[in-house]
Design a protein around this motif. Sequence first.
Motif, PDB file in Angstrom:
ATOM      1  N   THR A  64       0.833  -1.216   0.000  1.00  0.00           N
ATOM      2  CA  THR A  64       0.000   0.000   0.000  1.00  0.00           C
ATOM      3  C   THR A  64       0.861   1.257   0.000  1.00  0.00           C
ATOM      4  N   GLU A  67       2.257   1.604  -3.585  1.00  0.00           N
ATOM      5  CA  GLU A  67       1.199   2.087  -4.477  1.00  0.00           C
ATOM      6  C   GLU A  67       0.948   3.574  -4.272  1.00  0.00           C
ATOM      7  N   TYR A  70       3.763   5.553  -5.859  1.00  0.00           N
ATOM      8  CA  TYR A  70       3.656   5.447  -7.311  1.00  0.00           C
ATOM      9  C   TYR A  70       2.566   6.392  -7.843  1.00  0.00           C
ATOM     10  N   VAL A  71       1.401   6.333  -7.215  1.00  0.00           N
ATOM     11  CA  VAL A  71       0.280   7.178  -7.643  1.00  0.00           C
ATOM     12  C   VAL A  71       0.607   8.650  -7.436  1.00  0.00           C
ATOM     13  N   LEU A 124      -3.900  -0.416 -11.188  1.00  0.00           N
ATOM     14  CA  LEU A 124      -2.929   0.575 -10.721  1.00  0.00           C
ATOM     15  C   LEU A 124      -2.084   1.067 -11.889  1.00  0.00           C
ATOM     16  N   CYS A 128      -2.736   4.648 -14.057  1.00  0.00           N
ATOM     17  CA  CYS A 128      -1.642   5.620 -14.029  1.00  0.00           C
ATOM     18  C   CYS A 128      -1.149   5.934 -15.435  1.00  0.00           C
TER      19      CYS A 128
END
Length: 191
Positions: A64, A67, A70-71, A124, A128
């Motif tokens: 988590t 992620e 990354y986001v 994901l 993106c």
Amino acid sequence: MHSTDADTLSRPLRADAQRNRERLIAAARDAFAEHGASTSLEDIARRAGVGIGTLYRNFPNRQTLLEAVYVKEVQEVCRTADDVASLPPWEALAGWLDRVVSYLATKQALANELLDYVDRGAPLFTDCRRALFDAGGPLLERAQSSGVAREDTDIGEVVQIVGAITKIPGLEPGQREHMLRIAIDGLRARP
């Protein structure tokens, strides 16, 4: 205690929790950029100035946190498209691509580790990628419409070219940047 008193007391906690979350994401981004997958969660918490319990309250596991970083990186690159949109068409496109290059350098370590948890085709990654194309596409189209960028390509190809160059191993210092400048210059329309 009245419900309004409880609401008043919880507001600062939510703001503190949001600040902690943002500090953790920033610390994780820096740590992953420096040390890659070997970064410990304890080191990230320490860098953020919080305890490991705070890290786990915000991010129950390593995936988590990865992620979220990354986001956040993708969101920042997408926002950069808005920042450069008022520049002349070529400068806007080249400026945004420079930011994409920085993002791709950080993304490499994150993506490799995320692939231990999720598939390449996971929402994901596809979400993106779509956000990145939606941000950069109008910049390329504007440059193409104004006659300063080649018309025989699209943002997907451009990002793939830039991404491929950032992944070349063993380059001399400055060589990657030189190759990227050549690739980006290759996007210019020729009379």
